[in-house]
Design an enzyme around this catalytic site. Structure first.
Site, mmCIF file in Angstrom:
data_model
loop_
_atom_site.group_PDB
_atom_site.id
_atom_site.type_symbol
_atom_site.label_atom_id
_atom_site.label_comp_id
_atom_site.label_asym_id
_atom_site.label_seq_id
_atom_site.Cartn_x
_atom_site.Cartn_y
_atom_site.Cartn_z
ATOM 1 N N LYS A 116 -6.507 -2.008 12.327
ATOM 2 C CA LYS A 116 -5.972 -3.363 12.207
ATOM 3 C C LYS A 116 -6.488 -4.286 13.315
ATOM 4 O O LYS A 116 -6.793 -5.450 13.066
ATOM 5 C CB LYS A 116 -4.446 -3.332 12.242
ATOM 6 C CG LYS A 116 -3.810 -2.680 11.008
ATOM 7 C CD LYS A 116 -2.298 -2.804 11.076
ATOM 8 C CE LYS A 116 -1.571 -1.714 10.312
ATOM 9 N NZ LYS A 116 -1.615 -1.786 8.874
ATOM 10 N N GLU A 200 1.859 -8.727 17.851
ATOM 11 C CA GLU A 200 1.761 -10.039 17.221
ATOM 12 C C GLU A 200 3.129 -10.663 17.068
ATOM 13 O O GLU A 200 4.161 -10.001 17.191
ATOM 14 C CB GLU A 200 1.014 -9.969 15.885
ATOM 15 C CG GLU A 200 1.668 -9.122 14.839
ATOM 16 C CD GLU A 200 0.804 -8.956 13.579
ATOM 17 O OE1 GLU A 200 -0.437 -8.993 13.660
ATOM 18 O OE2 GLU A 200 1.398 -8.788 12.510
ATOM 19 N N HIS A 235 9.476 -1.409 5.410
ATOM 20 C CA HIS A 235 8.129 -1.989 5.363
ATOM 21 C C HIS A 235 7.284 -1.419 4.228
ATOM 22 O O HIS A 235 6.060 -1.444 4.268
ATOM 23 C CB HIS A 235 7.381 -1.809 6.691
ATOM 24 C CG HIS A 235 8.069 -2.431 7.857
ATOM 25 N ND1 HIS A 235 8.348 -3.763 7.923
ATOM 26 C CD2 HIS A 235 8.553 -1.885 8.998
ATOM 27 C CE1 HIS A 235 8.965 -4.029 9.056
ATOM 28 N NE2 HIS A 235 9.115 -2.901 9.729
ATOM 29 N N ARG A 300 -9.264 -0.320 -1.186
ATOM 30 C CA ARG A 300 -9.090 0.609 -2.299
ATOM 31 C C ARG A 300 -8.321 -0.108 -3.395
ATOM 32 O O ARG A 300 -7.891 -1.239 -3.233
ATOM 33 C CB ARG A 300 -8.263 1.810 -1.836
ATOM 34 C CG ARG A 300 -6.942 1.335 -1.193
ATOM 35 C CD ARG A 300 -5.991 2.452 -0.913
ATOM 36 N NE ARG A 300 -4.965 2.085 0.042
ATOM 37 C CZ ARG A 300 -3.804 1.527 -0.233
ATOM 38 N NH1 ARG A 300 -3.514 1.213 -1.488
ATOM 39 N NH2 ARG A 300 -2.923 1.254 0.707
HETATM 40 P P1 ADP Z 1 0.902 -1.166 6.622
HETATM 41 O O1 ADP Z 1 -0.474 -0.749 6.963
HETATM 42 O O2 ADP Z 1 1.914 -0.167 7.035
HETATM 43 O O3 ADP Z 1 1.006 -1.627 5.202
HETATM 44 P P2 ADP Z 1 1.077 -3.989 7.353
HETATM 45 O O4 ADP Z 1 0.413 -4.584 8.535
HETATM 46 O O5 ADP Z 1 0.469 -4.265 6.037
HETATM 47 O O6 ADP Z 1 1.194 -2.427 7.577
HETATM 48 O O7 ADP Z 1 2.598 -4.452 7.352
HETATM 49 C C1 ADP Z 1 3.552 -3.887 6.486
HETATM 50 C C2 ADP Z 1 4.769 -4.794 6.344
HETATM 51 O O8 ADP Z 1 5.368 -5.083 7.615
HETATM 52 C C3 ADP Z 1 4.471 -6.148 5.777
HETATM 53 O O9 ADP Z 1 4.409 -6.145 4.369
HETATM 54 C C4 ADP Z 1 5.624 -6.975 6.304
HETATM 55 O O10 ADP Z 1 6.797 -6.750 5.559
HETATM 56 C C5 ADP Z 1 5.845 -6.414 7.673
HETATM 57 N N1 ADP Z 1 5.097 -7.173 8.691
HETATM 58 C C6 ADP Z 1 3.846 -6.939 9.099
HETATM 59 N N2 ADP Z 1 3.442 -7.831 10.033
HETATM 60 C C7 ADP Z 1 4.485 -8.660 10.243
HETATM 61 C C8 ADP Z 1 4.720 -9.787 11.112
HETATM 62 N N3 ADP Z 1 3.801 -10.208 11.960
HETATM 63 N N4 ADP Z 1 5.926 -10.399 11.050
HETATM 64 C C9 ADP Z 1 6.883 -9.949 10.211
HETATM 65 N N5 ADP Z 1 6.730 -8.901 9.381
HETATM 66 C C10 ADP Z 1 5.545 -8.249 9.384
HETATM 67 P P1 ADP Z 2 -0.018 -0.004 -1.357
HETATM 68 O O1 ADP Z 2 -1.067 0.540 -2.277
HETATM 69 O O2 ADP Z 2 0.654 -1.150 -1.943
HETATM 70 O O3 ADP Z 2 -0.478 -0.212 0.056
HETATM 71 P P2 ADP Z 2 1.260 2.358 -0.480
HETATM 72 O O4 ADP Z 2 0.867 2.136 0.935
HETATM 73 O O5 ADP Z 2 2.634 2.877 -0.724
HETATM 74 O O6 ADP Z 2 1.166 1.021 -1.321
HETATM 75 O O7 ADP Z 2 0.188 3.286 -1.270
HETATM 76 C C1 ADP Z 2 -0.655 4.169 -0.687
HETATM 77 C C2 ADP Z 2 0.059 5.451 -0.467
HETATM 78 O O8 ADP Z 2 0.308 6.145 -1.677
HETATM 79 C C3 ADP Z 2 -0.711 6.431 0.340
HETATM 80 O O9 ADP Z 2 -0.592 6.200 1.693
HETATM 81 C C4 ADP Z 2 -0.097 7.770 -0.051
HETATM 82 O O10 ADP Z 2 0.965 8.173 0.777
HETATM 83 C C5 ADP Z 2 0.470 7.534 -1.424
HETATM 84 N N1 ADP Z 2 -0.234 8.322 -2.446
HETATM 85 C C6 ADP Z 2 -1.447 8.872 -2.365
HETATM 86 N N2 ADP Z 2 -1.784 9.476 -3.483
HETATM 87 C C7 ADP Z 2 -0.766 9.336 -4.326
HETATM 88 C C8 ADP Z 2 -0.530 9.726 -5.666
HETATM 89 N N3 ADP Z 2 -1.428 10.374 -6.362
HETATM 90 N N4 ADP Z 2 0.616 9.375 -6.262
HETATM 91 C C9 ADP Z 2 1.523 8.664 -5.586
HETATM 92 N N5 ADP Z 2 1.343 8.276 -4.314
HETATM 93 C C10 ADP Z 2 0.224 8.590 -3.675
#
Ligand code: ADP
Ligand code: ADP
Ligand code: MG
Length: 673
Positions: A116, A200, A235, A300
């Site tokens: 990130k 952040e 989250h 992906r």
């Molecule tokens: P991950 O890799 O676990 O998906 P993200 O960076 O996409 O991590 O953040 C996951 C979630 O955390 C976001 O969908 C949001 O709900 C919350 N989040 C992330 N960054 C912030 C922020 N700066 N302020 C408030 N909520 C945040």
């Molecule tokens: P997004 O695609 O919205 O970021 P997620 O972070 O929940 O939502 O999706 C990715 C996650 O799905 C992976 O980190 C893993 O834990 C999970 N995953 C991987 N393979 C499978 C599978 N075949 N079926 C369901 N979940 C899976």
């Protein structure tokens, strides 16, 4: 187009990819672990190769074996799905080295977006808006604290290598920063093997809006509009919809162009998602005031891609296969149109009332409403399981995705609730009823969206009894009577003499509902009318007619509805129009000793892995103190001391896999505790 591909995944996404491949006439090879020998995804492919034991590390993450499987079977390309190897740049490189096409972006793009902090530095250069924060390489804790002070509280500390909602800590004041930093780094090193963090600004009441992008090898790149994934727990996404409610057209275009710029900055090819955190300074009423900031890019296909498919009419897996085989994108930006509204609900094996603790078990009953799978439809259900399959502790807890499409958001919402109402799952806990309650909240139905929605609506979301005790008991009694009627030669309705007293026939049922014992009495009045007494309440008449299968037409308390009851051991699972409930039939004798010997045991609340112990043998602990951390599927759980005492013995070591109910440590309760 390819002739044969290997799908390096399992579950619903493996079945999803196989469905499109089949439609395009592309042969498929599945890979599977021990636990998945008979899984649906194996049966959905033309061939299958066993790649190891049940734990992902020993099978789905064994990329050498997966590459060998592709070579042996003559597959030309590998689709990684999501999770597992999908964002592993070494795997993408290894595919290329083995002469196989990786159906995804170039390894360099995965790498650029993998961390990130680094990806934010790149985005800054590409002029994509970022949340104010620090994403430098210097990890000196004092420096991080100074940066947090400069940004202003609240701040969010994020593991740079994080994902799946893990490795994040919100900090509301300067004094708490160091402790939060330490715990974040500890989780980051344990989960991702990398403890670098970024800091952040913590955006208040934000929305999560992400853009689907697609690039091809000819240099084209388009956006397929947005998805709103604001409804989250821990989250992690719970409901996803497209388009984002209230999205102004000009903002849609701006965000779409920013996402394309982000993708172009890393030479993106294939399907990707650029996630933005969106501030709502004008509140829900003023979407024009929304400000968006880049959060991360997922390199992906995303779990929630079907909502984009529903509103664009495109098959994103088909696009992936076309792009990977060197063809140009099928549509240009101005040929993409947005049609109607789609919502996806993730049906998961979990217990919402226990902080969404993942559940495991067998799908003893798994019935779905009429729906299409992996294809366009008003109601679509994508899953990788069948009735009788198990949700095991080895993999994700998602059972199915229910996706609906309507002309408007209201129509989609109504369709989603109606479809959820027809889902019947018995054998493990699910979030189905919880999802229905979320849909019913004013916040969701009026699209007052932000990531705190579930927290804000807590009161109406948890531990509800949608059917009411009376109806649940009536359904359980009705089911019992109908089962007796089916299995006996005499009709039990005519067999009243055994219970006759004071001129009426009566019969007693002992139940337990929500942990409380409950006596119900059924009385057969002289005119043939049934009367049900539940605690203090009397219901009369009770009228029941079997419809078909398990469905019972129940006339009760002035209302008529169709209910369905499934038995699992002593439990009866009642499904009605307003929801579902569980009632236990008590055999008085076998429950005489219940409740004894429960105190002071420290057992695993679910099957999973022991992450760490916070104590050692001999330590004095007080009630509520954290003793151990366990991990199952994508979550960590803390086991706390039930009473004051002394730790007598640790029964497992960090890293051990434990069964549901396994005793993790022994505690000698203090005198009088
Ligand atoms: P991950 O890799 O676990 O998906 P993200 O960076 O996409 O991590 O953040 C996951 C979630 O955390 C976001 O969908 C949001 O709900 C919350 N989040 C992330 N960054 C912030 C922020 N700066 N302020 C408030 N909520 C945040
Ligand atoms: P997004 O695609 O919205 O970021 P997620 O972070 O929940 O939502 O999706 C990715 C996650 O799905 C992976 O980190 C893993 O834990 C999970 N995953 C991987 N393979 C499978 C599978 N075949 N079926 C369901 N979940 C899976
Ligand atoms: Mg994310």
């Amino acid at each position: 187009m390819f002739k044969k591909i290997l799908i390096a995944n399992r579950g619903e996404i493996a079945c999803r990819v196989a469905a499109t491949a089949r439609r395009l006439g592309v042969k498929t090879v599945a890979v599977y672990s021990d636990a998945d020998a008979h899984a649906k995804h194996v049966m959905s492919c033309d061939e299958a190769v066993h790649v190891g034991a049940s734990a992902p590390k020993e099978s789905y993450l064994q990329w050498q074996r997966i590459i060998d499987a592709a070579r042996v079977t003559g597959a030309e390309a590998i689709h990684p799905g999501y999770g597992f190897l999908s964002e592993n740049e070494d795997f993408a490189k290894a595919c290329a080295d083995a002469g196989l096409v990786f159906i995804g972006p170039p390894a360099s793009a995965i790498q650029a977006m993998g961390l990130k902090a680094e990806s934010k530095r790149l985005m800054e250069a590409a002029q994509v808006p970022l949340v104010p924060g620090y994403h430098g390489a210097d990890q000196n804790p004092e420096l991080l604290q100074r940066e947090a002070d400069r940004i202003g509280y609240p701040v969010l500390i994020k593991a740079s290598a994080g994902g799946g909602g893990k490795g994040m800590r919100a900090v509301s004041k300067a004094e708490d920063f160091m402790a939060a930093l330490e715990s974040c780094k500890r989780e980051a090193i344990n989960s991702f093997g990398d403890d670098a963090v970024l800091v952040e600004k913590y955006v208040q009441r934000p929305r999560h809006i992400e853009i689907q992008v697609f690039g091809d090898t000819q240099g084209n790149c388009v956006y397929l509009f947005e998805r709103d994934c604001s409804v989250q727990r821990r989250h992690q996404k719970v409901l996803e919809e497209a388009p984002a409610p209230g999205m102004p057209e000009s903002l849609r275009q701006k965000m779409g162009e920013a996402a394309v710029a982000a993708a172009r900055a890393v030479g993106y090819v294939g399907a990707g998602t650029v996630e933005f955190i969106v501030e709502q300074p004008g509140g829900y009423e003023q979407p024009e005031a929304m400000k968006f900031y880049f959060m991360e890019m997922n390199t992906r296909l995303q779990v929630e891609h079907p909502v984009t498919e529903a509103i664009t009419g495109q098959d994103l897996v088909e696009w992936q296969l076309m792009v990977a085989s060197g063809e140009p994108l099928p549509l240009a930006q101005d040929e993409l149109v947005l049609d109607g509204h789609a919502i996806e609900a993730r049906i998961c094996a979990e217990n919402p009332d226990k902080n969404f603790l993942p559940a495991t078990g067998t799908l003893r009953v798994y019935r779905k409403p009429p729906a299409v799978s992996f294809d366009y439809g008003e109601v679509r259900i994508d899953d990788g399981v069948r009735e009788g399959d198990a949700i095991s502790p080895f993999y994700d807890s998602m059972i199915a995705k229910l996706i609906v499409h309507g002309a408007t958001r209201e129509e989609a919402l109504a369709r989603l609730d109606a479809a959820l109402a027809e889902v019947r799952i018995v054998g493990l806990q699910t979030n189905v009823q919880f999802l229905r309650r979320v849909l019913a909240t004013p916040s969701f139905s009026q699209a007052r969206l932000d990531t705190a929605l579930i927290e804000r609506e807590r009161e109406s979301l948890f531990a509800q009894d949608p059917l009411g005790t009376g109806l649940t008991v009536a359904a359980a009694v009705a089911q019992t009577l109908l089962e007796e009627r089916a299995s006996e030669t005499h009709d039990p309705f005519s067999r009243r003499d055994g219970w006759r007293s004071h001129g009426v026939a009566s019969r007693r049922f002992d139940f337990k509902i929500a942990g409380q014992p409950l006596v119900a009495k059924l009385r057969y009045l002289d005119d043939g009318v049934l009367m049900l007494q539940v605690g203090e309440d009397e219901f009369q008449p009770l009228d029941l007619t079997p419809v078909d299968g398990r469905r019972i037409d129940l006339r009760f308390a002035g209302r008529r509805q169709v209910v369905q009851v499934f038995r699992q051991d002593e439990d009866m699972h009642v499904f009605g129009t307003d929801g579902a409930s569980v009632i236990t039939e008590l055999d008085m004798l076998s429950h005489a000793g219940e409740g004894a010997g429960e105190g002071g045991r420290l057992t695993a609340p679910m099957p999973g892995k022991v992450v760490s112990f916070a104590v050692r043998a001999g330590d004095k602990v007080s009630k509520g103190q954290p003793l151990a951390v366990m991990e199952a599927m994508k979550m960590e759980h803390t086991i706390a001391a039930p009473v004051d005492g002394v730790v007598a013995e640790l029964l497992y070591a960090p890293g051990d896999q434990v069964m549901d109910g396994a005793e993790l440590l022994r505690l000698q309760p203090a005198e009088g505790a």
